[in-house]
Scaffold this motif. Structure first.
Motif, short mmCIF file in Angstrom:
data_model
loop_
_atom_site.label_atom_id
_atom_site.label_comp_id
_atom_site.label_asym_id
_atom_site.label_seq_id
_atom_site.Cartn_x
_atom_site.Cartn_y
_atom_site.Cartn_z
N SER A 141 -37.44 0.24 4.02
CA SER A 141 -37.25 1.46 3.04
C SER A 141 -36.31 2.20 3.50
N LEU A 143 -33.66 5.73 2.84
CA LEU A 143 -33.35 7.13 2.20
C LEU A 143 -31.85 7.45 2.60
N SER A 166 -33.40 4.82 -1.87
CA SER A 166 -33.56 6.32 -2.66
C SER A 166 -32.57 7.25 -2.05
N SER A 168 -31.52 11.53 -1.51
CA SER A 168 -31.83 12.93 -1.58
C SER A 168 -30.32 13.74 -1.75
N ILE A 181 -30.80 2.54 -7.61
CA ILE A 181 -31.54 3.73 -6.90
C ILE A 181 -33.01 3.72 -7.16
N ALA A 182 -33.66 3.99 -6.09
CA ALA A 182 -35.07 3.40 -6.10
C ALA A 182 -35.83 4.77 -6.74
N GLU A 183 -35.61 5.96 -5.95
CA GLU A 183 -36.03 7.16 -6.24
C GLU A 183 -34.94 8.22 -5.95
N GLU A 184 -34.70 9.32 -6.66
CA GLU A 184 -33.82 10.43 -6.49
C GLU A 184 -34.72 11.74 -6.42
N TYR A 185 -34.24 12.50 -5.28
CA TYR A 185 -34.73 13.44 -4.83
C TYR A 185 -33.70 14.66 -4.65
N ASN A 191 -40.62 16.01 -0.46
CA ASN A 191 -40.75 14.41 -0.80
C ASN A 191 -41.71 13.79 0.17
N TYR A 195 -39.67 6.96 5.41
CA TYR A 195 -38.74 5.53 5.31
C TYR A 195 -38.30 5.16 6.81
#
Length: 310
Positions: A141, A143, A166, A168, A181-185, A191, A195
Protein backbone atom coordinates in the motif's frame (compact mmCIF):
# COMPACT_ATOMS: atom_id res chain seq x y z
CA UNK A 1 14.21 37.63 -8.62
CA UNK A 2 13.99 38.18 -12.37
CA UNK A 3 16.02 35.99 -14.67
CA UNK A 4 18.82 37.87 -16.46
CA UNK A 5 18.76 38.29 -20.22
CA UNK A 6 19.45 35.22 -22.31
CA UNK A 7 22.99 35.12 -23.64
CA UNK A 8 24.54 32.94 -26.30
CA UNK A 9 27.89 31.77 -24.95
CA UNK A 10 29.75 28.64 -23.91
CA UNK A 11 30.10 27.24 -20.40
CA UNK A 12 33.56 25.76 -19.79
CA UNK A 13 34.01 22.89 -17.36
CA UNK A 14 37.22 22.14 -15.50
CA UNK A 15 38.65 18.66 -15.62
CA UNK A 16 39.69 16.02 -18.11
CA UNK A 17 36.28 15.46 -19.70
CA UNK A 18 36.04 15.89 -23.43
CA UNK A 19 33.04 18.03 -24.32
CA UNK A 20 30.61 18.85 -27.07
CA UNK A 21 28.91 22.11 -28.00
CA UNK A 22 25.18 21.96 -27.37
CA UNK A 23 22.51 24.36 -28.57
CA UNK A 24 19.72 24.17 -25.98
CA UNK A 25 16.24 23.78 -27.48
CA UNK A 26 13.97 23.19 -24.46
CA UNK A 27 14.43 23.91 -20.75
CA UNK A 28 12.09 22.56 -18.08
CA UNK A 29 11.67 24.56 -14.87
CA UNK A 30 11.31 22.47 -11.70
CA UNK A 31 10.62 23.07 -8.01
CA UNK A 32 14.32 23.37 -7.16
CA UNK A 33 14.59 26.16 -9.74
CA UNK A 34 11.73 27.94 -7.98
CA UNK A 35 13.68 27.73 -4.72
CA UNK A 36 16.72 29.26 -6.41
CA UNK A 37 14.64 32.07 -7.87
CA UNK A 38 13.08 32.82 -4.47
CA UNK A 39 16.43 32.70 -2.69
CA UNK A 40 20.04 32.98 -3.76
CA UNK A 41 21.37 31.12 -6.75
CA UNK A 42 25.03 30.24 -7.30
CA UNK A 43 24.59 30.64 -11.05
CA UNK A 44 23.46 33.41 -13.37
CA UNK A 45 21.46 31.10 -15.65
CA UNK A 46 19.22 28.30 -14.37
CA UNK A 47 17.99 25.21 -16.20
CA UNK A 48 18.98 21.56 -15.75
CA UNK A 49 16.12 19.77 -17.56
CA UNK A 50 17.66 20.07 -21.00
CA UNK A 51 16.94 18.99 -24.56
CA UNK A 52 18.99 20.31 -27.45
CA UNK A 53 21.09 19.81 -30.55
CA UNK A 54 24.69 18.62 -30.67
CA UNK A 55 26.09 21.27 -33.01
CA UNK A 56 29.02 19.05 -34.06
CA UNK A 57 26.85 16.19 -35.30
CA UNK A 58 23.49 17.91 -35.76
CA UNK A 59 21.80 15.17 -33.70
CA UNK A 60 19.04 15.88 -31.16
CA UNK A 61 20.13 15.05 -27.62
CA UNK A 62 19.04 15.09 -23.99
CA UNK A 63 21.47 15.99 -21.21
CA UNK A 64 22.14 14.39 -17.85
CA UNK A 65 22.98 17.55 -15.87
CA UNK A 66 25.03 15.81 -13.14
CA UNK A 67 28.77 15.61 -13.81
CA UNK A 68 30.63 13.55 -11.17
CA UNK A 69 34.31 14.15 -10.43
CA UNK A 70 35.11 10.41 -10.92
CA UNK A 71 37.82 10.68 -8.23
CA UNK A 72 36.14 10.89 -4.80
CA UNK A 73 35.28 7.88 -2.64
CA UNK A 74 31.62 7.90 -3.69
CA UNK A 75 32.54 7.92 -7.39
CA UNK A 76 35.00 5.07 -6.85
CA UNK A 77 32.13 3.09 -5.30
CA UNK A 78 29.88 3.86 -8.28
CA UNK A 79 27.62 6.12 -6.19
CA UNK A 80 27.97 9.01 -8.63
CA UNK A 81 24.84 10.77 -7.37
CA UNK A 82 26.59 11.19 -4.00
CA UNK A 83 29.74 12.71 -5.51
CA UNK A 84 31.27 15.21 -3.07
CA UNK A 85 32.65 17.38 -5.88
CA UNK A 86 29.85 17.11 -8.41
CA UNK A 87 29.40 19.70 -11.12
CA UNK A 88 25.69 20.29 -11.64
CA UNK A 89 24.42 22.17 -14.68
CA UNK A 90 22.04 24.90 -13.57
CA UNK A 91 23.16 24.60 -9.94
CA UNK A 92 26.94 24.95 -9.62
CA UNK A 93 27.55 26.12 -13.20
CA UNK A 94 25.30 28.05 -15.58
CA UNK A 95 22.41 26.10 -17.02
CA UNK A 96 20.30 25.81 -20.12
CA UNK A 97 18.92 29.34 -20.12
CA UNK A 98 22.36 30.43 -21.25
CA UNK A 99 21.49 29.07 -24.68
CA UNK A 100 24.68 27.16 -25.53
CA UNK A 101 26.64 24.80 -23.30
CA UNK A 102 29.74 22.64 -23.40
CA UNK A 103 28.81 19.29 -21.89
CA UNK A 104 30.95 16.16 -21.34
CA UNK A 105 30.30 13.43 -23.87
CA UNK A 106 29.28 11.02 -21.10
CA UNK A 107 26.36 13.29 -20.23
CA UNK A 108 24.96 13.50 -23.77
CA UNK A 109 22.36 10.99 -24.97
CA UNK A 110 21.26 10.88 -28.60
CA UNK A 111 17.56 10.94 -29.49
CA UNK A 112 15.65 9.84 -32.55
CA UNK A 113 14.01 13.24 -32.74
CA UNK A 114 13.96 16.57 -30.94
CA UNK A 115 10.99 16.59 -28.55
CA UNK A 116 10.19 18.66 -25.48
CA UNK A 117 8.91 15.55 -23.67
CA UNK A 118 12.53 14.63 -22.92
CA UNK A 119 12.71 17.56 -20.50
CA UNK A 120 10.98 15.12 -18.14
CA UNK A 121 13.89 12.65 -18.20
CA UNK A 122 15.53 14.37 -15.21
CA UNK A 123 12.54 14.25 -12.80
CA UNK A 124 11.56 10.77 -14.00
CA UNK A 125 15.12 9.55 -13.34
CA UNK A 126 14.84 10.91 -9.78
CA UNK A 127 11.61 8.94 -9.33
CA UNK A 128 13.19 5.76 -10.73
CA UNK A 129 16.19 6.13 -8.45
CA UNK A 130 13.96 6.54 -5.40
CA UNK A 131 11.96 3.44 -6.31
CA UNK A 132 15.21 1.48 -6.67
CA UNK A 133 15.91 2.19 -2.98
CA UNK A 134 12.75 0.45 -1.75
CA UNK A 135 11.51 -3.08 -2.32
CA UNK A 136 8.19 -2.64 -4.08
CA UNK A 137 5.91 -5.65 -3.81
CA UNK A 138 2.58 -6.18 -5.55
CA UNK A 139 0.59 -6.01 -2.32
CA UNK A 140 2.28 -2.84 -1.02
CA UNK A 141 0.00 0.00 0.00
CA UNK A 142 1.38 3.39 -1.01
CA UNK A 143 0.69 6.96 0.07
CA UNK A 144 2.06 9.99 -1.77
CA UNK A 145 2.33 13.38 -0.10
CA UNK A 146 2.03 16.39 -2.41
CA UNK A 147 0.30 17.31 -5.63
CA UNK A 148 3.01 18.95 -7.72
CA UNK A 149 4.58 17.70 -10.93
CA UNK A 150 6.88 15.21 -9.16
CA UNK A 151 3.99 13.68 -7.20
CA UNK A 152 1.89 13.37 -10.36
CA UNK A 153 4.78 11.91 -12.35
CA UNK A 154 5.31 9.35 -9.56
CA UNK A 155 1.62 8.37 -9.58
CA UNK A 156 1.70 8.08 -13.37
CA UNK A 157 4.71 5.76 -13.29
CA UNK A 158 3.28 3.67 -10.44
CA UNK A 159 0.09 3.29 -12.47
CA UNK A 160 2.18 2.06 -15.41
CA UNK A 161 3.70 -0.72 -13.30
CA UNK A 162 0.42 -1.77 -11.70
CA UNK A 163 0.09 0.28 -8.50
CA UNK A 164 -2.79 2.54 -7.49
CA UNK A 165 -1.54 4.76 -4.65
CA UNK A 166 -3.43 7.03 -2.29
CA UNK A 167 -2.59 10.71 -2.07
CA UNK A 168 -2.60 13.42 0.59
CA UNK A 169 -2.34 16.89 -0.88
CA UNK A 170 -2.51 20.50 0.12
CA UNK A 171 -4.74 21.78 -2.67
CA UNK A 172 -8.00 20.02 -3.46
CA UNK A 173 -9.41 22.84 -5.58
CA UNK A 174 -8.13 21.58 -8.91
CA UNK A 175 -8.60 18.04 -10.22
CA UNK A 176 -6.14 15.20 -10.64
CA UNK A 177 -6.78 14.16 -14.22
CA UNK A 178 -6.03 10.87 -15.98
CA UNK A 179 -4.41 9.28 -12.92
CA UNK A 180 -5.61 6.24 -10.99
CA UNK A 181 -5.80 6.98 -7.25
CA UNK A 182 -7.13 4.73 -4.49
CA UNK A 183 -8.03 7.36 -1.89
CA UNK A 184 -7.53 11.12 -1.65
CA UNK A 185 -7.01 13.02 1.60
CA UNK A 186 -6.37 16.58 2.61
CA UNK A 187 -2.79 16.85 3.86
CA UNK A 188 -2.68 17.18 7.65
CA UNK A 189 -6.27 15.99 8.11
CA UNK A 190 -6.87 12.82 10.11
CA UNK A 191 -6.30 9.67 8.08
CA UNK A 192 -6.57 6.43 10.04
CA UNK A 193 -4.93 4.30 7.35
CA UNK A 194 -1.27 3.30 7.45
CA UNK A 195 0.87 2.38 4.46
CA UNK A 196 3.82 0.17 3.60
CA UNK A 197 5.55 3.04 1.79
CA UNK A 198 4.99 6.80 2.06
CA UNK A 199 6.61 9.06 -0.54
CA UNK A 200 7.11 12.70 0.40
CA UNK A 201 6.98 14.87 -2.72
CA UNK A 202 6.16 18.14 -0.94
CA UNK A 203 9.71 19.39 -0.39
CA UNK A 204 11.02 22.67 0.95
CA UNK A 205 10.27 23.36 4.63
CA UNK A 206 7.36 20.95 5.01
CA UNK A 207 7.77 20.04 8.68
CA UNK A 208 4.12 19.09 9.16
CA UNK A 209 4.10 16.95 6.00
CA UNK A 210 7.16 15.01 7.17
CA UNK A 211 5.61 14.23 10.54
CA UNK A 212 2.28 13.42 8.91
CA UNK A 213 3.98 10.99 6.53
CA UNK A 214 6.06 9.22 9.17
CA UNK A 215 2.98 8.78 11.37
CA UNK A 216 1.21 6.97 8.51
CA UNK A 217 3.87 4.30 7.93
CA UNK A 218 3.21 0.74 9.09
CA UNK A 219 5.74 -0.97 11.41
CA UNK A 220 8.89 -1.73 9.40
CA UNK A 221 7.51 0.38 6.59
CA UNK A 222 9.44 3.04 4.68
CA UNK A 223 9.18 6.83 4.49
CA UNK A 224 10.99 7.96 1.36
CA UNK A 225 11.77 11.62 0.90
CA UNK A 226 12.13 13.18 -2.56
CA UNK A 227 12.15 16.73 -1.23
CA UNK A 228 15.16 19.00 -1.69
CA UNK A 229 15.53 20.89 1.59
CA UNK A 230 17.62 23.98 2.40
CA UNK A 231 21.02 23.32 4.00
CA UNK A 232 19.95 24.93 7.27
CA UNK A 233 16.58 23.19 7.50
CA UNK A 234 15.92 20.98 10.52
CA UNK A 235 12.77 19.25 11.65
CA UNK A 236 11.73 17.12 14.62
CA UNK A 237 9.74 13.92 14.91
CA UNK A 238 8.92 11.32 17.51
CA UNK A 239 12.01 9.13 17.82
CA UNK A 240 10.19 6.83 20.22
CA UNK A 241 7.76 5.99 17.45
CA UNK A 242 10.63 5.13 15.08
CA UNK A 243 12.14 2.91 17.78
CA UNK A 244 8.87 1.11 18.51
CA UNK A 245 7.93 0.55 14.88
CA UNK A 246 11.37 0.22 13.20
CA UNK A 247 10.36 2.68 10.50
CA UNK A 248 12.93 3.29 7.77
CA UNK A 249 13.51 6.87 6.63
CA UNK A 250 15.17 7.01 3.21
CA UNK A 251 16.43 10.11 1.41
CA UNK A 252 16.73 10.35 -2.37
CA UNK A 253 19.52 12.39 -3.91
CA UNK A 254 19.27 12.82 -7.65
CA UNK A 255 19.89 9.68 -9.73
CA UNK A 256 22.46 7.36 -11.27
CA UNK A 257 23.30 7.18 -15.00
CA UNK A 258 21.31 3.95 -15.36
CA UNK A 259 18.23 5.70 -13.94
CA UNK A 260 18.59 8.42 -16.58
CA UNK A 261 18.91 5.78 -19.31
CA UNK A 262 15.70 4.12 -18.13
CA UNK A 263 13.93 7.49 -18.09
CA UNK A 264 14.95 8.13 -21.71
CA UNK A 265 13.60 4.74 -22.75
CA UNK A 266 10.27 5.39 -21.02
CA UNK A 267 9.93 8.84 -22.56
CA UNK A 268 10.78 7.37 -25.97
CA UNK A 269 7.86 4.96 -25.64
CA UNK A 270 5.22 7.68 -25.23
CA UNK A 271 4.00 10.81 -26.98
CA UNK A 272 3.96 14.24 -25.39
CA UNK A 273 0.17 13.96 -25.26
CA UNK A 274 0.55 11.02 -22.83
CA UNK A 275 1.65 13.61 -20.26
CA UNK A 276 -1.87 15.07 -20.18
CA UNK A 277 -2.10 14.37 -16.44
CA UNK A 278 0.14 17.42 -16.05
CA UNK A 279 -0.74 21.03 -16.76
CA UNK A 280 2.19 22.07 -18.94
CA UNK A 281 2.79 25.54 -20.32
CA UNK A 282 5.26 25.89 -23.19
CA UNK A 283 6.53 29.43 -23.69
CA UNK A 284 9.15 30.90 -26.00
CA UNK A 285 12.14 32.39 -24.25
CA UNK A 286 11.30 35.94 -25.32
CA UNK A 287 8.12 35.94 -23.17
CA UNK A 288 10.04 36.71 -19.98
CA UNK A 289 7.15 38.29 -18.05
CA UNK A 290 4.77 35.44 -18.79
CA UNK A 291 7.43 32.87 -17.91
CA UNK A 292 8.04 34.46 -14.51
CA UNK A 293 4.30 34.62 -13.81
CA UNK A 294 3.62 31.05 -14.94
CA UNK A 295 6.43 29.53 -12.88
CA UNK A 296 4.67 30.57 -9.67
CA UNK A 297 1.06 30.08 -10.80
CA UNK A 298 -0.64 27.34 -8.80
CA UNK A 299 -2.23 24.84 -11.14
CA UNK A 300 0.60 24.99 -13.69
CA UNK A 301 2.68 21.87 -13.05
CA UNK A 302 5.52 22.52 -15.45
CA UNK A 303 6.83 25.40 -17.53
CA UNK A 304 8.92 24.40 -20.53
CA UNK A 305 10.87 27.18 -22.19
CA UNK A 306 11.33 26.99 -25.95
CA UNK A 307 14.76 28.46 -26.67
CA UNK A 308 14.26 28.72 -30.44
CA UNK A 309 13.54 32.47 -30.28
CA UNK A 310 16.70 34.43 -29.56
Amino acid sequence: MTQPPIEKSIVKYKGSHSAENIEVAHVGICESDKQKIRGESKVRFLGHELVGIDKNSGHPIVINPNIPCMKCEMCRRGLYNLCSKETAIGTTVDGGLKGNLSVPNANIFSLDKLDKKYAFCDPLAVILHGLSLVKLRKKNSILILGDGSLAKLLIWYLNRIGFVPSISRRHADYPLQNLHIAEEYKLNNVNTHKYDIVFDCTGFRQDTAINYGISHVVPRGCFLCYGVYPLDYATSFNLRSLFEHEVIIQGVRSFLPQDFNRAINIMSSIDFLNLDFLTIKVLTVDRIKEINQSIFTRGIDKVIIDMSVS
